[in-house]
Design a protein around this motif. Structure first.
Motif, PDB file in Angstrom:
ATOM      1  N   ARG A 146       0.857  -1.200   0.000  1.00  0.00           N
ATOM      2  CA  ARG A 146       0.000   0.000   0.000  1.00  0.00           C
ATOM      3  C   ARG A 146       0.888   1.243   0.000  1.00  0.00           C
ATOM      4  N   ILE A 147       0.582   2.169  -0.911  1.00  0.00           N
ATOM      5  CA  ILE A 147       1.382   3.382  -1.053  1.00  0.00           C
ATOM      6  C   ILE A 147       0.476   4.614  -1.035  1.00  0.00           C
ATOM      7  N   ALA A 148       0.943   5.668  -0.389  1.00  0.00           N
ATOM      8  CA  ALA A 148       0.227   6.946  -0.359  1.00  0.00           C
ATOM      9  C   ALA A 148       0.986   7.950  -1.216  1.00  0.00           C
ATOM     10  N   ASP A 149       0.274   8.605  -2.109  1.00  0.00           N
ATOM     11  CA  ASP A 149       0.831   9.678  -2.928  1.00  0.00           C
ATOM     12  C   ASP A 149       0.411  10.984  -2.254  1.00  0.00           C
ATOM     13  N   VAL A 150       1.306  11.539  -1.441  1.00  0.00           N
ATOM     14  CA  VAL A 150       1.015  12.703  -0.605  1.00  0.00           C
ATOM     15  C   VAL A 150       1.181  13.980  -1.424  1.00  0.00           C
ATOM     16  N   ALA A 151       0.158  14.853  -1.356  1.00  0.00           N
ATOM     17  CA  ALA A 151       0.111  16.037  -2.220  1.00  0.00           C
ATOM     18  C   ALA A 151       0.259  15.560  -3.658  1.00  0.00           C
ATOM     19  N   GLY A 152      -0.438  14.459  -3.955  1.00  0.00           N
ATOM     20  CA  GLY A 152      -0.242  13.705  -5.186  1.00  0.00           C
ATOM     21  C   GLY A 152      -0.951  14.223  -6.413  1.00  0.00           C
ATOM     22  N   GLY A 153      -1.769  15.263  -6.276  1.00  0.00           N
ATOM     23  CA  GLY A 153      -2.419  15.825  -7.454  1.00  0.00           C
ATOM     24  C   GLY A 153      -3.234  14.804  -8.219  1.00  0.00           C
ATOM     25  N   THR A 154      -2.886  14.596  -9.468  1.00  0.00           N
ATOM     26  CA  THR A 154      -3.629  13.670 -10.331  1.00  0.00           C
ATOM     27  C   THR A 154      -3.171  12.219 -10.164  1.00  0.00           C
ATOM     28  N   GLY A 155      -2.224  11.992  -9.261  1.00  0.00           N
ATOM     29  CA  GLY A 155      -1.747  10.634  -9.015  1.00  0.00           C
ATOM     30  C   GLY A 155      -0.710  10.160 -10.010  1.00  0.00           C
ATOM     31  N   ARG A 156       0.005  11.092 -10.638  1.00  0.00           N
ATOM     32  CA  ARG A 156       1.011  10.709 -11.639  1.00  0.00           C
ATOM     33  C   ARG A 156       2.052   9.750 -11.065  1.00  0.00           C
ATOM     34  N   ALA A 157       2.490   9.997  -9.841  1.00  0.00           N
ATOM     35  CA  ALA A 157       3.553   9.156  -9.266  1.00  0.00           C
ATOM     36  C   ALA A 157       3.083   7.725  -9.063  1.00  0.00           C
ATOM     37  N   VAL A 158       1.924   7.541  -8.424  1.00  0.00           N
ATOM     38  CA  VAL A 158       1.481   6.161  -8.174  1.00  0.00           C
ATOM     39  C   VAL A 158       1.036   5.463  -9.452  1.00  0.00           C
ATOM     40  N   ARG A 159       0.604   6.224 -10.441  1.00  0.00           N
ATOM     41  CA  ARG A 159       0.254   5.598 -11.721  1.00  0.00           C
ATOM     42  C   ARG A 159       1.481   5.035 -12.419  1.00  0.00           C
ATOM     43  N   ALA A 160       2.661   5.545 -12.077  1.00  0.00           N
ATOM     44  CA  ALA A 160       3.897   5.061 -12.687  1.00  0.00           C
ATOM     45  C   ALA A 160       4.422   3.801 -12.007  1.00  0.00           C
ATOM     46  N   LEU A 161       3.779   3.403 -10.915  1.00  0.00           N
ATOM     47  CA  LEU A 161       4.232   2.248 -10.142  1.00  0.00           C
ATOM     48  C   LEU A 161       3.216   1.121 -10.213  1.00  0.00           C
ATOM     49  N   ASP A 162       3.686  -0.076  -9.953  1.00  0.00           N
ATOM     50  CA  ASP A 162       2.808  -1.245  -9.934  1.00  0.00           C
ATOM     51  C   ASP A 162       2.697  -1.731  -8.494  1.00  0.00           C
ATOM     52  N   VAL A 163       1.708  -1.185  -7.784  1.00  0.00           N
ATOM     53  CA  VAL A 163       1.504  -1.502  -6.376  1.00  0.00           C
ATOM     54  C   VAL A 163       0.053  -1.953  -6.206  1.00  0.00           C
ATOM     55  N   ASN A 164      -0.184  -2.867  -5.288  1.00  0.00           N
ATOM     56  CA  ASN A 164      -1.533  -3.417  -5.099  1.00  0.00           C
ATOM     57  C   ASN A 164      -2.568  -2.360  -4.747  1.00  0.00           C
ATOM     58  N   GLU A 165      -2.215  -1.435  -3.848  1.00  0.00           N
ATOM     59  CA  GLU A 165      -3.201  -0.462  -3.373  1.00  0.00           C
ATOM     60  C   GLU A 165      -2.560   0.915  -3.283  1.00  0.00           C
ATOM     61  N   GLU A 166      -3.178   1.887  -3.944  1.00  0.00           N
ATOM     62  CA  GLU A 166      -2.688   3.262  -3.919  1.00  0.00           C
ATOM     63  C   GLU A 166      -3.778   4.177  -3.389  1.00  0.00           C
ATOM     64  N   VAL A 167      -3.350   5.241  -2.709  1.00  0.00           N
ATOM     65  CA  VAL A 167      -4.277   6.289  -2.301  1.00  0.00           C
ATOM     66  C   VAL A 167      -3.594   7.631  -2.549  1.00  0.00           C
ATOM     67  N   VAL A 168      -4.330   8.548  -3.161  1.00  0.00           N
ATOM     68  CA  VAL A 168      -3.821   9.887  -3.424  1.00  0.00           C
ATOM     69  C   VAL A 168      -4.440  10.833  -2.396  1.00  0.00           C
ATOM     70  N   VAL A 169      -3.581  11.572  -1.703  1.00  0.00           N
ATOM     71  CA  VAL A 169      -4.031  12.582  -0.740  1.00  0.00           C
ATOM     72  C   VAL A 169      -3.627  13.940  -1.283  1.00  0.00           C
ATOM     73  N   ASP A 170      -4.594  14.848  -1.399  1.00  0.00           N
ATOM     74  CA  ASP A 170      -4.296  16.182  -1.913  1.00  0.00           C
ATOM     75  C   ASP A 170      -5.331  17.157  -1.372  1.00  0.00           C
ATOM     76  N   ALA A 171      -4.942  18.438  -1.311  1.00  0.00           N
ATOM     77  CA  ALA A 171      -5.861  19.477  -0.836  1.00  0.00           C
ATOM     78  C   ALA A 171      -6.727  20.046  -1.947  1.00  0.00           C
ATOM     79  N   SER A 172      -6.359  19.792  -3.199  1.00  0.00           N
ATOM     80  CA  SER A 172      -7.087  20.357  -4.339  1.00  0.00           C
ATOM     81  C   SER A 172      -8.180  19.401  -4.819  1.00  0.00           C
ATOM     82  N   ALA A 173      -9.414  19.843  -4.729  1.00  0.00           N
ATOM     83  CA  ALA A 173     -10.534  19.016  -5.197  1.00  0.00           C
ATOM     84  C   ALA A 173     -10.439  18.768  -6.699  1.00  0.00           C
ATOM     85  N   GLY A 174      -9.976  19.763  -7.450  1.00  0.00           N
ATOM     86  CA  GLY A 174      -9.854  19.608  -8.891  1.00  0.00           C
ATOM     87  C   GLY A 174      -8.836  18.546  -9.269  1.00  0.00           C
ATOM     88  N   MET A 175      -7.702  18.553  -8.605  1.00  0.00           N
ATOM     89  CA  MET A 175      -6.669  17.553  -8.894  1.00  0.00           C
ATOM     90  C   MET A 175      -7.151  16.161  -8.501  1.00  0.00           C
TER      91      MET A 175
END
Length: 196
Positions: free
Chosen positions: A43-72
């Protein structure tokens, strides 16, 4: 505070177009950072991850994107990612709930990076790793990037690799510099209790 209010508004405005003009995350560098972990990565957290570009580049079972921007986050959600709107200095994730975290091209937008690193240390399981991808303001390209973001009205605060190593150490994450230069990567591993 995570990104400053001005930065959040900026990212909300450009969210629909962000992936079109942003370079893809360097999956090789991120994977090399994950290899620093002393535990399996499930399980990986993409902190201040925006559109999740970082976790999309990885092959991990479970990802979560945390960001303050609702649009992102709306864009991250459109890519099928689990998303949580939240402040990086008070992450809405349970203690020791992730094996890895990524902060990619985002730490400079967070108003209190020290509080953010302490929060990442809290949510990491022992042996887990944080990978930070940033830009070095001490380089010529970094100098121009800092001025450019400030001209756009952003409140960006960049740090050198050496300063980031000190911040990771202060957050009880064992720092390992992966590469240097204009864009650099530092990994920080959360010690396992009982290990030196």
């Amino acid at each position: 505070m995570t990104p400053t209010d001005g930065d959040i508004g900026h990212f909300d405005r450009i969210a629909r177009f962000y992936d079109s003009f942003s370079p893809e995350s360097d999956s090789d560098v991120l994977r090399e950072g994950l290899e620093q972990a002393e535990r399996p990565i499930e399980r990986i957290a993409d902190v201040a991850g925006g559109t999740g570009r970082a976790v999309r580049a990885l092959d991990v079972n479970e990802e979560v994107v945390v960001d303050a921007s609702a649009g992102m986050l709306a864009q991250a959600h459109s890519h099928g990612l689990a998303c949580v709107r939240g402040d990086a200095t008070r992450l809405p994730l349970a203690s020791e709930s992730v094996d890895a975290a990524v902060i990619s091209d985002a730490l400079h937008h967070i108003g209190d990076p020290d509080a953010t690193l302490a929060e990442v240390e809290r949510i990491l399981r022992p042996g887990g790793v944080l990978i930070v991808r940033e830009y070095n303001p001490a380089t010529v390209r970094g100098w121009f990037l800092v001025r450019g973001e400030h001209l756009l009205g952003m409140d960006s605060t960049f740090v050198t690799p050496e300063a980031l190593v000190r911040k990771l150490d202060a957050a009880n994450l064992v720092p390992r510099v992966r590469n240097r230069g204009f864009d650099y990567t530092v990994a920080g591993v959360k010690p396992t209790p009982g290990t030196p």
